[in-house]
Design a protein around this motif. Structure first.
Motif, PDB file in Angstrom:
ATOM      1  N   PHE A 108      -1.404  -9.535   4.152  1.00 11.55           N
ATOM      2  CA  PHE A 108      -1.091  -8.115   4.030  1.00 11.55           C
ATOM      3  C   PHE A 108      -1.142  -7.712   2.557  1.00 11.55           C
ATOM      4  O   PHE A 108      -0.547  -8.376   1.711  1.00 11.55           O
ATOM      5  CB  PHE A 108       0.298  -7.818   4.616  1.00 11.55           C
ATOM      6  CG  PHE A 108       0.348  -8.008   6.101  1.00 11.55           C
ATOM      7  CD1 PHE A 108       0.092  -6.942   6.949  1.00 11.55           C
ATOM      8  CD2 PHE A 108       0.626  -9.245   6.656  1.00 11.55           C
ATOM      9  CE1 PHE A 108       0.120  -7.102   8.324  1.00 11.55           C
ATOM     10  CE2 PHE A 108       0.653  -9.427   8.029  1.00 11.55           C
ATOM     11  CZ  PHE A 108       0.399  -8.354   8.864  1.00 11.55           C
ATOM     12  N   PHE A 109      -1.850  -6.629   2.284  1.00 13.68           N
ATOM     13  CA  PHE A 109      -2.075  -6.149   0.921  1.00 13.68           C
ATOM     14  C   PHE A 109      -1.308  -4.849   0.694  1.00 13.68           C
ATOM     15  O   PHE A 109      -1.391  -3.931   1.500  1.00 13.68           O
ATOM     16  CB  PHE A 109      -3.557  -5.844   0.698  1.00 13.68           C
ATOM     17  CG  PHE A 109      -4.443  -7.040   0.788  1.00 13.68           C
ATOM     18  CD1 PHE A 109      -4.904  -7.654  -0.364  1.00 13.68           C
ATOM     19  CD2 PHE A 109      -4.834  -7.548   2.013  1.00 13.68           C
ATOM     20  CE1 PHE A 109      -5.744  -8.759  -0.292  1.00 13.68           C
ATOM     21  CE2 PHE A 109      -5.663  -8.651   2.099  1.00 13.68           C
ATOM     22  CZ  PHE A 109      -6.115  -9.257   0.953  1.00 13.68           C
ATOM     23  N   ASP A 110      -0.591  -4.770  -0.427  1.00 14.69           N
ATOM     24  CA  ASP A 110       0.040  -3.518  -0.842  1.00 14.69           C
ATOM     25  C   ASP A 110      -1.031  -2.720  -1.579  1.00 14.69           C
ATOM     26  O   ASP A 110      -1.443  -3.078  -2.681  1.00 14.69           O
ATOM     27  CB  ASP A 110       1.220  -3.802  -1.764  1.00 14.69           C
ATOM     28  CG  ASP A 110       2.020  -2.556  -2.124  1.00 14.69           C
ATOM     29  OD1 ASP A 110       1.531  -1.433  -1.886  1.00 14.69           O
ATOM     30  OD2 ASP A 110       3.129  -2.713  -2.658  1.00 14.69           O
ATOM     31  N   ARG A 111      -1.513  -1.678  -0.919  1.00 13.19           N
ATOM     32  CA  ARG A 111      -2.641  -0.892  -1.411  1.00 13.19           C
ATOM     33  C   ARG A 111      -3.840  -1.805  -1.574  1.00 13.19           C
ATOM     34  O   ARG A 111      -4.080  -2.657  -0.750  1.00 13.19           O
ATOM     35  CB  ARG A 111      -2.302  -0.127  -2.675  1.00 13.19           C
ATOM     36  CG  ARG A 111      -1.188   0.884  -2.428  1.00 13.19           C
ATOM     37  CD  ARG A 111      -1.042   1.824  -3.550  1.00 13.19           C
ATOM     38  NE  ARG A 111       0.060   2.737  -3.265  1.00 13.19           N
ATOM     39  CZ  ARG A 111       0.334   3.761  -3.993  1.00 13.19           C
ATOM     40  NH1 ARG A 111      -0.397   4.045  -5.047  1.00 13.19           N
ATOM     41  NH2 ARG A 111       1.339   4.541  -3.693  1.00 13.19           N
ATOM     42  N   GLY A 112      -4.633  -1.623  -2.606  1.00  7.55           N
ATOM     43  CA  GLY A 112      -5.767  -2.514  -2.783  1.00  7.55           C
ATOM     44  C   GLY A 112      -7.050  -1.781  -3.044  1.00  7.55           C
ATOM     45  O   GLY A 112      -7.080  -0.722  -3.675  1.00  7.55           O
ATOM     46  N   LEU A 113      -8.121  -2.332  -2.538  1.00  4.98           N
ATOM     47  CA  LEU A 113      -9.461  -1.867  -2.837  1.00  4.98           C
ATOM     48  C   LEU A 113      -9.694  -0.419  -2.409  1.00  4.98           C
ATOM     49  O   LEU A 113     -10.322   0.356  -3.129  1.00  4.98           O
ATOM     50  CB  LEU A 113     -10.469  -2.794  -2.154  1.00  4.98           C
ATOM     51  CG  LEU A 113     -11.909  -2.696  -2.574  1.00  4.98           C
ATOM     52  CD1 LEU A 113     -12.070  -2.862  -4.065  1.00  4.98           C
ATOM     53  CD2 LEU A 113     -12.718  -3.748  -1.837  1.00  4.98           C
TER      54      LEU A 113
END
Length: 121
Positions: free
Chosen positions: A86-91
Motif C-alpha cells: 500500500f502506497f501513501d500517494r505516489g506516482l
C-alpha cells in the motif's frame, strides 16, 4: 498459497491532506501489510536538510519530477515483492502535480510505468 506464489499487488491511497491516508497506512502496517510512505515528505525532508531544492512551493516542476523518480523506485522495489503493498500517494499524485506545473499530461507520464491495482483508496 505461499508468499512466493502470490502476485505483486500495489494499491495507492490518494486524497487531500488530512484525509487520514497516513493513519490508514499505519493501521495496515500494524496488521502486517507492506507500506510505502508518501514521496513528498521524503523530498521536503531532503531539501530542508540541504540535499536538494525540489520544494513544491519553490519549484513545483522539480518537486514533481523528484517525486516521480522516488515513486518509480518504490514501485520497482514493490514489484520484486509478493503480496499487497500500500502506497501513501505516489506516482499518480506526482504525475498530476507535474501536469499542473508544466501542462504535460499525467497520462503521458504514467504510461511509462506499471499500473497500481485498479482499486484506489
Amino acid at each position: 498459497m505461499t508468499n512466493m506464489e502470490r502476485p505483486s499487488l500495489r494499491v495507492v491511497l490518494s486524497g487531500c491532506s488530512g484525509g487520514s491516508k497516513s493513519t490508514l497506512l499505519a493501521k495496515l502496517a500494524d496488521v502486517g501489510f507492506r507500506t510505502i510512505p508518501e514521496p513528498g515528505r521524503r523530498i521536503v525532508d531532503e531539501a530542508l536538510r540541504g540535499d536538494g531544492t525540489a520544494l513544491p512551493w519553490v519549484d513545483l516542476a522539480a518537486s514533481a519530477r523528484r517525486a516521480i523518480n522516488v515513486a518509480a523506485e518504490h514501485l520497482r522495489v514493490a514489484r520484486e515483492e509478493r503480496g499487497w503493498t500500500f502506497f501513501d500517494r505516489g506516482l499518480v499524485d506526482a504525475a498530476v502535480a507535474l501536469q499542473h506545473a508544466t501542462s504535460r499530461a499525467a497520462s503521458v507520464t504514467l504510461a511509462a510505468f506499471p499500473p497500481y491495482h485498479r482499486r484506489v483508496f
